[in-house]
Design an enzyme around this catalytic site. Structure first.
Site, PDB file in Angstrom:
ATOM      1  N   GLU A  38      -0.586  18.836  -6.099  1.00 26.21           N
ATOM      2  CA  GLU A  38      -1.864  18.927  -6.805  1.00 26.21           C
ATOM      3  C   GLU A  38      -2.842  17.863  -6.329  1.00 26.21           C
ATOM      4  O   GLU A  38      -3.825  17.588  -6.996  1.00 26.21           O
ATOM      5  CB  GLU A  38      -1.622  18.787  -8.310  1.00 26.21           C
ATOM      6  CG  GLU A  38      -0.638  19.801  -8.885  1.00 26.21           C
ATOM      7  CD  GLU A  38       0.829  19.389  -8.709  1.00 26.21           C
ATOM      8  OE1 GLU A  38       1.068  18.272  -8.191  1.00 26.21           O
ATOM      9  OE2 GLU A  38       1.725  20.164  -9.077  1.00 26.21           O
ATOM     10  N   SER A  39      -2.613  17.214  -5.208  1.00 27.45           N
ATOM     11  CA  SER A  39      -3.488  16.257  -4.518  1.00 27.45           C
ATOM     12  C   SER A  39      -2.750  14.946  -4.198  1.00 27.45           C
ATOM     13  O   SER A  39      -1.870  14.949  -3.361  1.00 27.45           O
ATOM     14  CB  SER A  39      -4.822  16.023  -5.219  1.00 27.45           C
ATOM     15  OG  SER A  39      -5.603  17.222  -5.172  1.00 27.45           O
ATOM     16  N   SER A  90       0.860  -1.186   0.000  1.00 29.56           N
ATOM     17  CA  SER A  90       0.000   0.000   0.000  1.00 29.56           C
ATOM     18  C   SER A  90       0.889   1.226   0.000  1.00 29.56           C
ATOM     19  O   SER A  90       1.910   1.249   0.695  1.00 29.56           O
ATOM     20  CB  SER A  90      -0.896   0.031   1.254  1.00 29.56           C
ATOM     21  OG  SER A  90      -1.961  -0.869   1.125  1.00 29.56           O
ATOM     22  N   HIS A 132      -2.907   0.208  -4.023  1.00 26.86           N
ATOM     23  CA  HIS A 132      -2.992  -0.991  -3.181  1.00 26.86           C
ATOM     24  C   HIS A 132      -2.878  -2.184  -4.121  1.00 26.86           C
ATOM     25  O   HIS A 132      -3.602  -2.249  -5.122  1.00 26.86           O
ATOM     26  CB  HIS A 132      -4.309  -1.033  -2.405  1.00 26.86           C
ATOM     27  CG  HIS A 132      -4.538   0.204  -1.602  1.00 26.86           C
ATOM     28  ND1 HIS A 132      -3.842   0.467  -0.437  1.00 26.86           N
ATOM     29  CD2 HIS A 132      -5.326   1.276  -1.812  1.00 26.86           C
ATOM     30  CE1 HIS A 132      -4.219   1.642   0.028  1.00 26.86           C
ATOM     31  NE2 HIS A 132      -5.122   2.153  -0.777  1.00 26.86           N
ATOM     32  N   CYS A 154      -5.603  18.391  -9.158  1.00 28.33           N
ATOM     33  CA  CYS A 154      -6.315  19.646  -9.389  1.00 28.33           C
ATOM     34  C   CYS A 154      -5.431  20.545 -10.246  1.00 28.33           C
ATOM     35  O   CYS A 154      -4.220  20.340 -10.358  1.00 28.33           O
ATOM     36  CB  CYS A 154      -6.723  20.309  -8.082  1.00 28.33           C
ATOM     37  SG  CYS A 154      -5.383  20.649  -6.961  1.00 28.33           S
TER      38      CYS A 154
END
Lengths: 174, 174
Positions: free
Chosen positions: B89-90, B82, B95, B110
């Site tokens: 930008e986010s 994971s 996983h 974004c």
């Protein structure tokens, strides 16, 4: 709460109308549940500071019974916090836009033990969002997979907490 | 590539058939694009080791032009990795379930500069997935918001890279 359940099934097995059963009668079992949570109308003070946002997302992970493995949060100037709580059962993430009183939260879980809805209620309450909107996506639909799904259970190295779980099937390596 | 575009609009403004225009003619602008990527049929050797998976997701972030802020990856016994790459930008997350030759990848961006489709192509290629399936969700649809969206651009503290960006509007605090 506005709640919508969608299915994500790739390729020929895609038939959203058939529940967890694909065309041809094969059963499909999802490895994970992914809740995409839109929080509009939040109190802006709750969205600005990294410590507050981190406390809320870590609290959400605990509220749904997840095992915390790692956290990574950052605050940006002049607005916004981004952060992730990696859990043994997948992750929670958040991005905030205080200027729009908005936060995008994702809660991705696997296994039957975790109750992600509790995390949704928790974040909505803490951010003072009266009308959270949730879309649920099934992730990892594997044809023919049956039985209880394994999930990752880990020792929380970073926070120094030893996590015991009788249903433990996986342990953390790194 | 199987690609589906869905819209996530909360409450009364929800009308997926109307594009970015809600009922009543108000324009809606999304703060973010969220690509949910299902990778079935991957080469299992690429899904097992944390260093390999981390290298691929960091490479994906670079491939789409993102600014890396933080990384958090963990490998579980006997199966699975994971991890998250927090970007200015986010974020990107992954996983893996090597036993099912499957990985769930999310690419949340974004701003107009980032090209998340490039990250999808990159991960599919590196995991040797021939038929990636993608659902795109619009996140943070704000009625009446117009103009170019601000995005967070940061100094990458962890990797020690100073990132210059002429369009920089936000900077990292923590």
């Amino acid at each position: 709460m506005h709640y919508k359940q969608l299915q994500k099934i790739s390729g020929a097995a895609n038939d959203a109308r058939s529940g967890d059963r694909a065309k041809g009668g094969r059963e499909l079992h999802a490895l994970g549940r992914h809740l995409l949570v839109e929080l509009h109308g939040c109190h802006p003070d709750t969205l600005k500071k990294v410590d507050v946002v981190k406390d809320i997302l870590v609290g959400a992970a605990r509220a749904c019974g997840a095992t915390i493995v790692d956290v990574a949060f950052h605050e940006f100037n002049p607005f916004g916090v981004s952060g992730v709580v990696v859990i043994a059962e997948s992750h929670l993430s958040i991005h905030t836009w205080p200027e729009y009183r908005y936060a995008a939260v994702d809660i991705f879980t696997c296994g039957d033990v975790i109750k992600p809805e509790r995390a949704v209620s928790y974040v909505a309450s803490r951010f003072r969002c009266k009308a959270p909107s949730v879309v649920e996506m099934k992730r990892g639909l594997i044809p023919g997979m049956t039985g209880k799904l394994p999930h990752k259970v880990a020792i929380d190295e970073k926070l120094g907490e030893a996590v015991a779980d009788a249903a433990q099937e996986l342990s953390l390596v790194h």
